[in-house]
Design a protein around this motif. Structure first.
Motif, PDB file in Angstrom:
ATOM      1  N   ILE A  98       4.770  -3.842 -18.976  1.00  0.00           N
ATOM      2  CA  ILE A  98       4.358  -3.390 -17.634  1.00  0.00           C
ATOM      3  C   ILE A  98       5.559  -3.341 -16.689  1.00  0.00           C
ATOM      4  CG2 ILE A  98       2.963  -3.971 -15.605  1.00  0.00           C
ATOM      5  CD1 ILE A  98       0.949  -5.293 -17.581  1.00  0.00           C
ATOM      6  N   PHE A  99       6.302  -4.457 -16.616  1.00  0.00           N
ATOM      7  CA  PHE A  99       7.389  -4.495 -15.645  1.00  0.00           C
ATOM      8  C   PHE A  99       8.583  -3.652 -16.094  1.00  0.00           C
ATOM      9  CE2 PHE A  99       4.799  -8.214 -14.567  1.00  0.00           C
ATOM     10  CZ  PHE A  99       4.494  -7.845 -13.259  1.00  0.00           C
ATOM     11  N   GLY A 100       8.699  -3.456 -17.408  1.00  0.00           N
ATOM     12  CA  GLY A 100       9.739  -2.565 -17.911  1.00  0.00           C
ATOM     13  C   GLY A 100       9.489  -1.144 -17.428  1.00  0.00           C
ATOM     14  N   ALA A 101       8.223  -0.712 -17.517  1.00  0.00           N
ATOM     15  CA  ALA A 101       7.883   0.655 -17.092  1.00  0.00           C
ATOM     16  C   ALA A 101       8.079   0.812 -15.583  1.00  0.00           C
ATOM     17  CB  ALA A 101       6.439   0.962 -17.473  1.00  0.00           C
ATOM     18  N   LEU A 102       7.700  -0.208 -14.820  1.00  0.00           N
ATOM     19  CA  LEU A 102       7.865  -0.125 -13.359  1.00  0.00           C
ATOM     20  C   LEU A 102       9.348  -0.112 -12.992  1.00  0.00           C
ATOM     21  CD1 LEU A 102       5.000  -2.611 -12.426  1.00  0.00           C
ATOM     22  CD2 LEU A 102       5.045  -0.173 -11.860  1.00  0.00           C
ATOM     23  N   GLY A 103      10.113  -0.922 -13.708  1.00  0.00           N
ATOM     24  CA  GLY A 103      11.557  -0.987 -13.457  1.00  0.00           C
ATOM     25  C   GLY A 103      12.226   0.351 -13.744  1.00  0.00           C
ATOM     26  N   GLU A 104      11.834   0.961 -14.855  1.00  0.00           N
ATOM     27  CA  GLU A 104      12.424   2.258 -15.205  1.00  0.00           C
ATOM     28  C   GLU A 104      12.113   3.309 -14.158  1.00  0.00           C
ATOM     29  OE1 GLU A 104      11.490   3.726 -19.151  1.00  0.00           O
ATOM     30  OE2 GLU A 104      12.256   1.786 -19.891  1.00  0.00           O
ATOM     31  N   LEU A 124       3.421   2.762  -3.757  1.00  0.00           N
ATOM     32  CA  LEU A 124       2.108   2.572  -4.392  1.00  0.00           C
ATOM     33  C   LEU A 124       1.672   3.742  -5.270  1.00  0.00           C
ATOM     34  CD1 LEU A 124      -0.392   0.783  -2.007  1.00  0.00           C
ATOM     35  CD2 LEU A 124       0.437   0.084  -4.263  1.00  0.00           C
ATOM     36  N   ALA A 125       1.898   4.959  -4.795  1.00  0.00           N
ATOM     37  CA  ALA A 125       1.464   6.125  -5.572  1.00  0.00           C
ATOM     38  C   ALA A 125       2.165   6.109  -6.930  1.00  0.00           C
ATOM     39  CB  ALA A 125       1.777   7.406  -4.816  1.00  0.00           C
ATOM     40  N   ARG A 126       3.458   5.775  -6.900  1.00  0.00           N
ATOM     41  CA  ARG A 126       4.194   5.761  -8.176  1.00  0.00           C
ATOM     42  C   ARG A 126       3.767   4.595  -9.063  1.00  0.00           C
ATOM     43  NH1 ARG A 126      10.022   5.905  -8.138  1.00  0.00           N
ATOM     44  NH2 ARG A 126       9.878   4.832  -6.176  1.00  0.00           N
ATOM     45  N   VAL A 127       3.401   3.470  -8.424  1.00  0.00           N
ATOM     46  CA  VAL A 127       2.907   2.338  -9.214  1.00  0.00           C
ATOM     47  C   VAL A 127       1.634   2.759  -9.940  1.00  0.00           C
ATOM     48  CG1 VAL A 127       1.879   0.021  -9.078  1.00  0.00           C
ATOM     49  CG2 VAL A 127       3.908   0.569  -7.719  1.00  0.00           C
ATOM     50  N   ARG A 128       0.755   3.448  -9.217  1.00  0.00           N
ATOM     51  CA  ARG A 128      -0.500   3.901  -9.838  1.00  0.00           C
ATOM     52  C   ARG A 128      -0.205   4.849 -11.002  1.00  0.00           C
ATOM     53  NH1 ARG A 128      -2.956   4.079  -4.521  1.00  0.00           N
ATOM     54  NH2 ARG A 128      -4.490   2.399  -4.376  1.00  0.00           N
ATOM     55  N   GLU A 129       0.743   5.752 -10.733  1.00  0.00           N
ATOM     56  CA  GLU A 129       1.101   6.732 -11.761  1.00  0.00           C
ATOM     57  C   GLU A 129       1.629   6.036 -13.024  1.00  0.00           C
ATOM     58  OE1 GLU A 129       4.536  10.013 -11.842  1.00  0.00           O
ATOM     59  OE2 GLU A 129       3.502   9.885  -9.909  1.00  0.00           O
ATOM     60  N   VAL A 130       2.571   5.091 -12.808  1.00  0.00           N
ATOM     61  CA  VAL A 130       3.200   4.425 -13.952  1.00  0.00           C
ATOM     62  C   VAL A 130       2.196   3.541 -14.687  1.00  0.00           C
ATOM     63  CG1 VAL A 130       4.955   2.712 -14.613  1.00  0.00           C
ATOM     64  CG2 VAL A 130       5.501   4.475 -12.919  1.00  0.00           C
ATOM     65  N   ASP A 155      -6.577  -2.297 -15.826  1.00  0.00           N
ATOM     66  CA  ASP A 155      -7.534  -2.324 -14.713  1.00  0.00           C
ATOM     67  C   ASP A 155      -6.756  -2.768 -13.460  1.00  0.00           C
ATOM     68  OD1 ASP A 155      -9.579  -2.679 -12.981  1.00  0.00           O
ATOM     69  OD2 ASP A 155     -10.734  -4.061 -14.238  1.00  0.00           O
ATOM     70  N   VAL A 156      -6.373  -1.783 -12.627  1.00  0.00           N
ATOM     71  CA  VAL A 156      -5.455  -2.049 -11.522  1.00  0.00           C
ATOM     72  C   VAL A 156      -6.184  -1.998 -10.176  1.00  0.00           C
ATOM     73  CG1 VAL A 156      -3.348  -1.237 -10.360  1.00  0.00           C
ATOM     74  CG2 VAL A 156      -3.588  -0.971 -12.838  1.00  0.00           C
ATOM     75  N   THR A 157      -6.028  -3.047  -9.368  1.00  0.00           N
ATOM     76  CA  THR A 157      -6.554  -2.989  -7.995  1.00  0.00           C
ATOM     77  C   THR A 157      -5.397  -3.210  -7.026  1.00  0.00           C
ATOM     78  OG1 THR A 157      -7.062  -5.332  -8.035  1.00  0.00           O
ATOM     79  CG2 THR A 157      -8.874  -3.855  -8.562  1.00  0.00           C
ATOM     80  N   VAL A 158      -5.560  -2.634  -5.830  1.00  0.00           N
ATOM     81  CA  VAL A 158      -4.464  -2.692  -4.862  1.00  0.00           C
ATOM     82  C   VAL A 158      -4.966  -3.244  -3.534  1.00  0.00           C
ATOM     83  CG1 VAL A 158      -2.989  -1.218  -3.454  1.00  0.00           C
ATOM     84  CG2 VAL A 158      -3.159  -0.788  -5.892  1.00  0.00           C
ATOM     85  N   ALA A 159      -4.193  -4.178  -2.964  1.00  0.00           N
ATOM     86  CA  ALA A 159      -4.506  -4.656  -1.603  1.00  0.00           C
ATOM     87  C   ALA A 159      -3.329  -4.279  -0.730  1.00  0.00           C
ATOM     88  CB  ALA A 159      -4.693  -6.171  -1.615  1.00  0.00           C
ATOM     89  N   ASP A 160      -3.554  -3.371   0.226  1.00  0.00           N
ATOM     90  CA  ASP A 160      -2.386  -3.006   1.031  1.00  0.00           C
ATOM     91  C   ASP A 160      -2.429  -3.584   2.448  1.00  0.00           C
ATOM     92  OD1 ASP A 160      -4.316  -1.358   1.965  1.00  0.00           O
ATOM     93  OD2 ASP A 160      -3.270   0.522   1.534  1.00  0.00           O
ATOM     94  N   ARG A 161      -3.430  -4.344   2.768  1.00  0.00           N
ATOM     95  CA  ARG A 161      -3.463  -4.980   4.092  1.00  0.00           C
ATOM     96  C   ARG A 161      -2.922  -6.405   4.007  1.00  0.00           C
ATOM     97  NH1 ARG A 161      -4.734  -0.654   6.419  1.00  0.00           N
ATOM     98  NH2 ARG A 161      -3.140  -1.500   7.734  1.00  0.00           N
ATOM     99  N   ILE A 162      -1.719  -6.512   3.507  1.00  0.00           N
ATOM    100  CA  ILE A 162      -1.111  -7.833   3.406  1.00  0.00           C
ATOM    101  C   ILE A 162       0.200  -7.838   4.178  1.00  0.00           C
ATOM    102  CG2 ILE A 162      -2.088  -8.404   1.143  1.00  0.00           C
ATOM    103  CD1 ILE A 162       1.037  -7.748   0.277  1.00  0.00           C
ATOM    104  N   ALA A 163       0.707  -9.016   4.457  1.00  0.00           N
ATOM    105  CA  ALA A 163       2.028  -9.132   5.059  1.00  0.00           C
ATOM    106  C   ALA A 163       2.726 -10.304   4.404  1.00  0.00           C
ATOM    107  CB  ALA A 163       1.911  -9.356   6.554  1.00  0.00           C
ATOM    108  N   LYS A 164       4.037 -10.214   4.402  1.00  0.00           N
ATOM    109  CA  LYS A 164       4.810 -11.330   3.870  1.00  0.00           C
ATOM    110  C   LYS A 164       5.532 -11.989   5.030  1.00  0.00           C
ATOM    111  CE  LYS A 164       8.298 -10.208   1.301  1.00  0.00           C
ATOM    112  NZ  LYS A 164       9.023  -9.685   0.176  1.00  0.00           N
ATOM    113  N   VAL A 165       5.310 -13.279   5.225  1.00  0.00           N
ATOM    114  CA  VAL A 165       6.056 -13.994   6.269  1.00  0.00           C
ATOM    115  C   VAL A 165       7.024 -14.941   5.562  1.00  0.00           C
ATOM    116  CG1 VAL A 165       4.357 -13.827   8.122  1.00  0.00           C
ATOM    117  CG2 VAL A 165       4.200 -15.713   6.505  1.00  0.00           C
ATOM    118  N   SER A 166       8.233 -15.052   6.116  1.00  0.00           N
ATOM    119  CA  SER A 166       9.257 -15.837   5.433  1.00  0.00           C
ATOM    120  C   SER A 166      10.052 -16.687   6.406  1.00  0.00           C
ATOM    121  CB  SER A 166      10.255 -14.921   4.721  1.00  0.00           C
ATOM    122  OG  SER A 166       9.598 -13.933   3.964  1.00  0.00           O
TER     123      SER A 166
END
Ligand code: ADP
Ligand code: ASP
Ligand code: MG
Length: 413
Positions: A278-284, A313-319, A331-342
């Motif tokens: 999975i991560f190999g394909a996303l990395g490529e 995201l569109a490319r993640v779905r595609e890959v 079986d892929v689900t996406v949550a896009d209403r998130i934020a990262k605080v650091s």
């Protein structure tokens, strides 16, 4: 001295501001320095060009997109060079190609491979102030490329490195790097100095005051960078190497990033090679993965969650749509209403308790933590996007980063 002065979008946002920039450059030249100017497109211009492109095409061809986006910077450098000449400062505007900014062919996120800078040297030798269009270069096939959003910072730093400039000054609409985005934390404090490593984390975790890749470039090539206000004269923030004093505080800044999305793949068969697949394909596909969490497996399968830039995201779905594990689609689900605080700080290396303080602060605000990641000098939590500002302010207070009560701070613009 040879100084690179970069002016961001707000700083060249209209003709009056372009005049102010010309005035500042003229002043530096009058002090006896040689100056190379780098300018962004007028504020909002790149966004509006992007929007036009998307109105005509759902997924605009990247080559054409780059040609379009590079035009914003051409407008401002030509105008700025005119304003300088009108003041009696001989100046010439240049595109990225004209000064030999050679990149790879990765449109919209090209990497600089080489800067010949010949024409810059010739101009400087003739007493001419070059005004370089930021954010753009030229691919091996002679197509115009752009360097990713905020890429004029990278142009400035790379030009400074190529010419071995004494300084690279980044003029923007705030008077330095703050302990948090001054637009949302009213008592944020300007940092006098910040280390390259901290700045790299702050930038990559959302503080857009400097583009991440420009910080990396400055760090690698030892380019002294200062962040200053276009509108006021102040000391700004120096981005510098670490020294002992800087480790005394555990946390130097708090950031947020709303441009991420969380992708979860449920019921993935739990056997060797699946994550690599999975991560190999996303990395490529050139997709940058940030946090990754894999759950404990149940009955031979597991859930994997990870974060990616929302724009990908569109490319993640595609890959991921093409991947088959044991002959089955994912079986892929996406949550896009998130934020990262650091929270970021080189002092974290020698201070303990930062993580627990962060978790407790979020818990006290009843903010649920969805994902956590840490490195030596940062801790990040993924939370519901709704609580971003609340979380940033609470953490900023909890780590004692604010100015004393009542002391004004904030964007100079
Ligand atoms: P420019 O157009 O000059 O490149 P940017 O908009 O890219 O300017 O970056 C400046 C903005 O970065 C500020 O207006 C501010 O809101 C934002 N920002 C986010 N985090 C920080 C921070 N920690 N310190 C200073 N500015 C920050
Ligand atoms: N104009 C480009 C952008 O808006 C580059 C920059 O401003 O640095 O991303
Ligand atoms: Mg910027």
């Amino acid at each position: 001295m040879l100084i690179v002065q970069k002016f961001g979008g707000t700083s060249v946002g209209d003709l009056d501001r372009i005049q102010k920039v010309a005035e500042r450059v003229a002043r530096t030249v009058a002090e006896g320095h040689k100056v190379v100017v780098v300018a962004s497109a007028m504020a909002g211009q790149t966004d509006s060009l992007l929007e036009m492109a998307h109105r005509l095409h759902g997924n605009p061809p990247a080559r054409e997109l780059d040609l379009l986006l590079s035009s914003g910077e051409r407008v401002t450098v030509a105008l700025l060079a005119m304003a300088l000449n009108a003041r009696g400062v001989p100046a010439q505007a240049f595109t990225g190609r004209q000064v030999g900014i050679e990149t790879d062919a990765l449109h919209t996120r090209a990497r600089i491979e080489r800067i010949s800078g010949e024409r810059l040297k010739v101009a400087l030798d003739q007493g001419i102030t070059p005004v370089v269009a930021g954010f753009q270069g030229i691919s091996p096939g002679s197509d115009v490329t752009t360097l990713g959003r905020g890429g004029s910072d990278l142009t400035a730093v790379a030009v400074a490195a190529a010419l071995r400039a004494d300084r690279c000054d980044i003029f923007t609409d705030v008077d330095g790097v703050y302990t948090a985005d001054p637009r949302i934390v009213s008592n944020a404090r300007r940092l006098e100095r910040v280390t390259f490593e901290e700045m790299l984390e702050l930038a990559s975790l959302g503080a857009k005051v400097l583009q991440t890749r420009s910080v990396l470039f400055a760090m690698r090539h030892g380019v002294p960078v200062q962040v200053l206000s276009s509108f006021t004269d102040g000391p700004g923030t120096l981005v510098t190497k670490e020294d002992a004093a800087m480790e005394q505080v555990a946390v130097s800044g708090v950031t947020y990033d709303r441009n991420q999305a969380k992708v979860t793949i449920v019921d993935v068969p739990d056997h060797p090679g699946v994550a690599a697949l999975i991560f190999g394909a996303l990395g490529e596909a050139g997709i940058l993965i940030d946090m990754i969490i894999q759950n404990i497996s149940h009955a031979g399968s597991t859930d994997i969650s990870f974060t990616v830039p929302r724009a990908d995201l569109a490319r993640v779905r595609e890959v991921t749509g093409k991947i088959r594990v044991d002959d089955k689609p994912l079986d892929v689900t996406v949550a896009d209403r998130i934020a990262k605080v650091s929270a970021v700080g080189v002092g974290m290396r020698s201070h303990t308790g930062v993580a627990s303080q962060m978790f407790k602060t979020l818990a006290d605000e009843e903010i649920n933590i969805q994902m956590i990641s840490t490195s030596e000098i940062k801790i990040s939590c993924v939370i519901d996007e709704r609580y971003t500002e609340l979380a940033v302010r609470a953490l900023h207070d909890a780590f004692g980063l604010g100015t004393a009560a009542g002391a004004p701070a904030g964007p100079a613009a």
